[in-house]
Design a protein around this motif. Structure first.
Motif, PDB file in Angstrom:
ATOM      1  N   ALA A 178      29.675  49.603  77.354  1.00  0.00           N
ATOM      2  CA  ALA A 178      30.593  50.699  77.058  1.00  0.00           C
ATOM      3  C   ALA A 178      32.037  50.290  77.340  1.00  0.00           C
ATOM      4  O   ALA A 178      32.945  50.627  76.573  1.00  0.00           O
ATOM      5  CB  ALA A 178      30.218  51.930  77.881  1.00  0.00           C
ATOM      6  N   LEU A 179      32.250  49.533  78.419  1.00  0.00           N
ATOM      7  CA  LEU A 179      33.611  49.119  78.766  1.00  0.00           C
ATOM      8  C   LEU A 179      34.211  48.140  77.769  1.00  0.00           C
ATOM      9  O   LEU A 179      35.417  48.160  77.520  1.00  0.00           O
ATOM     10  CB  LEU A 179      33.633  48.508  80.173  1.00  0.00           C
ATOM     11  N   ILE A 180      33.381  47.281  77.191  1.00  0.00           N
ATOM     12  CA  ILE A 180      33.915  46.325  76.219  1.00  0.00           C
ATOM     13  C   ILE A 180      33.825  46.843  74.786  1.00  0.00           C
ATOM     14  O   ILE A 180      34.169  46.138  73.845  1.00  0.00           O
ATOM     15  CB  ILE A 180      33.233  44.942  76.334  1.00  0.00           C
ATOM     16  N   GLY A 181      33.345  48.080  74.630  1.00  0.00           N
ATOM     17  CA  GLY A 181      33.321  48.710  73.308  1.00  0.00           C
ATOM     18  C   GLY A 181      32.164  48.294  72.431  1.00  0.00           C
ATOM     19  O   GLY A 181      32.253  48.393  71.206  1.00  0.00           O
ATOM     20  N   LYS A 182      31.070  47.831  73.004  1.00  0.00           N
ATOM     21  CA  LYS A 182      29.912  47.392  72.222  1.00  0.00           C
ATOM     22  C   LYS A 182      28.768  48.406  72.237  1.00  0.00           C
ATOM     23  O   LYS A 182      27.650  48.080  71.868  1.00  0.00           O
ATOM     24  CB  LYS A 182      29.390  46.049  72.760  1.00  0.00           C
ATOM     25  N   LEU A 183      29.054  49.635  72.675  1.00  0.00           N
ATOM     26  CA  LEU A 183      28.038  50.683  72.690  1.00  0.00           C
ATOM     27  C   LEU A 183      28.549  51.864  71.870  1.00  0.00           C
ATOM     28  O   LEU A 183      29.255  52.733  72.378  1.00  0.00           O
ATOM     29  CB  LEU A 183      27.721  51.115  74.127  1.00  0.00           C
ATOM     30  N   PRO A 184      28.218  51.913  70.565  1.00  0.00           N
ATOM     31  CA  PRO A 184      28.712  53.006  69.722  1.00  0.00           C
ATOM     32  C   PRO A 184      28.115  54.353  70.119  1.00  0.00           C
ATOM     33  O   PRO A 184      27.068  54.426  70.764  1.00  0.00           O
ATOM     34  CB  PRO A 184      28.260  52.600  68.315  1.00  0.00           C
ATOM     35  N   ARG A 185      28.790  55.410  69.734  1.00  0.00           N
ATOM     36  CA  ARG A 185      28.383  56.770  70.127  1.00  0.00           C
ATOM     37  C   ARG A 185      26.968  57.130  69.684  1.00  0.00           C
ATOM     38  O   ARG A 185      26.275  57.855  70.381  1.00  0.00           O
ATOM     39  CB  ARG A 185      29.364  57.793  69.546  1.00  0.00           C
ATOM     40  N   GLU A 186      26.535  56.632  68.540  1.00  0.00           N
ATOM     41  CA  GLU A 186      25.192  56.993  68.079  1.00  0.00           C
ATOM     42  C   GLU A 186      24.095  56.387  68.956  1.00  0.00           C
ATOM     43  O   GLU A 186      22.936  56.747  68.829  1.00  0.00           O
ATOM     44  CB  GLU A 186      24.981  56.607  66.619  1.00  0.00           C
ATOM     45  N   ARG A 187      24.450  55.494  69.853  1.00  0.00           N
ATOM     46  CA  ARG A 187      23.466  54.884  70.755  1.00  0.00           C
ATOM     47  C   ARG A 187      23.473  55.506  72.145  1.00  0.00           C
ATOM     48  O   ARG A 187      22.644  55.154  72.970  1.00  0.00           O
ATOM     49  CB  ARG A 187      23.718  53.384  70.871  1.00  0.00           C
ATOM     50  N   TRP A 188      24.376  56.408  72.435  1.00  0.00           N
ATOM     51  CA  TRP A 188      24.464  56.982  73.776  1.00  0.00           C
ATOM     52  C   TRP A 188      23.209  57.755  74.151  1.00  0.00           C
ATOM     53  O   TRP A 188      22.655  57.543  75.225  1.00  0.00           O
ATOM     54  CB  TRP A 188      25.680  57.886  73.903  1.00  0.00           C
ATOM     55  N   LEU A 189      22.770  58.664  73.309  1.00  0.00           N
ATOM     56  CA  LEU A 189      21.575  59.447  73.621  1.00  0.00           C
ATOM     57  C   LEU A 189      20.321  58.569  73.668  1.00  0.00           C
ATOM     58  O   LEU A 189      19.553  58.657  74.632  1.00  0.00           O
ATOM     59  CB  LEU A 189      21.394  60.594  72.625  1.00  0.00           C
ATOM     60  N   PRO A 190      20.094  57.693  72.683  1.00  0.00           N
ATOM     61  CA  PRO A 190      18.930  56.810  72.786  1.00  0.00           C
ATOM     62  C   PRO A 190      18.958  55.940  74.044  1.00  0.00           C
ATOM     63  O   PRO A 190      17.923  55.741  74.695  1.00  0.00           O
ATOM     64  CB  PRO A 190      18.996  55.953  71.522  1.00  0.00           C
ATOM     65  N   ARG A 191      20.138  55.448  74.427  1.00  0.00           N
ATOM     66  CA  ARG A 191      20.219  54.620  75.636  1.00  0.00           C
ATOM     67  C   ARG A 191      19.922  55.457  76.874  1.00  0.00           C
ATOM     68  O   ARG A 191      19.269  54.991  77.803  1.00  0.00           O
ATOM     69  CB  ARG A 191      21.607  53.982  75.737  1.00  0.00           C
ATOM     70  N   GLY A 192      20.378  56.698  76.884  1.00  0.00           N
ATOM     71  CA  GLY A 192      20.066  57.587  78.004  1.00  0.00           C
ATOM     72  C   GLY A 192      18.572  57.825  78.133  1.00  0.00           C
ATOM     73  O   GLY A 192      18.029  57.844  79.243  1.00  0.00           O
ATOM     74  N   ILE A 193      17.903  57.996  77.007  1.00  0.00           N
ATOM     75  CA  ILE A 193      16.450  58.183  77.026  1.00  0.00           C
ATOM     76  C   ILE A 193      15.768  56.916  77.531  1.00  0.00           C
ATOM     77  O   ILE A 193      14.828  56.974  78.335  1.00  0.00           O
ATOM     78  CB  ILE A 193      15.943  58.592  75.631  1.00  0.00           C
TER      79      ILE A 193
END
Length: 145
Positions: free
Chosen positions: A62-77
């Motif tokens: 997330a800090l280097i900008g390699k985690l797009p918003r559409e992956r936030w919920l799947p990554r949380g799961i």
């Protein structure tokens, strides 16, 4: 497609490296990291270690900008589901397979790369389910005929 594979490989390698750093043992030359490193060899500590590993890599992405918003919920799961499955995997190795000694160590070490691979696969499935890609519009050449 190649870009997704390279991102997945980067995620897997980063998780393995962070897990090795955070695991800590008496033979390493770097100190244990407070609050993140393994305190003892219990199953709950290994579950916490897996969660911390995934969390550190996620924050790094997330800090280097390699985690797009559409992956936030799947990554949380994935952050919730994968560490929750670790006690069952350890139980399976100890009680069902009855692994002891070197065989148990090999089983546990094989989980180090397999868990990030499982995280990647689960995240990709969740991204496809939660964010269905829209079909690209086709060019209409009927007026040229």
């Amino acid at each position: 497609m190649l870009k997704r594979i390279l991102h997945a490989l980067g995620f897997i390698v980063a998780n393995v490296i962070v897990m090795i750093i955070l695991h800590g043992n008496s033979r390493q030359f770097w100190p244990k990291i407070p609050y993140l490193s393994l305190r003892n060899e219990s199953t709950l500590e290994h579950t916490r270690l897996l969660f911390n590993t995934l969390l550190v890599v996620t924050i790094g992405q997330a800090l280097i900008g390699k985690l797009p918003r559409e992956r936030w919920l799947p990554r949380g799961i994935v952050l919730a589901a994968l560490p929750a499955s670790l006690p069952a995997l350890i139980f399976f190795g100890r009680r069902v397979l009855r692994l002891e000694g070197d065989a148990s160590e090999r089983y546990n070490l094989s989980l180090v790369p397999l868990l990030p691979i499982a995280a990647t696969v689960l995240e990709e499935v969740l991204v496809d389910k939660l964010n269905p890609s829209t079909a690209e519009p086709h060019a209409d050449y009927s007026h040229l005929v």
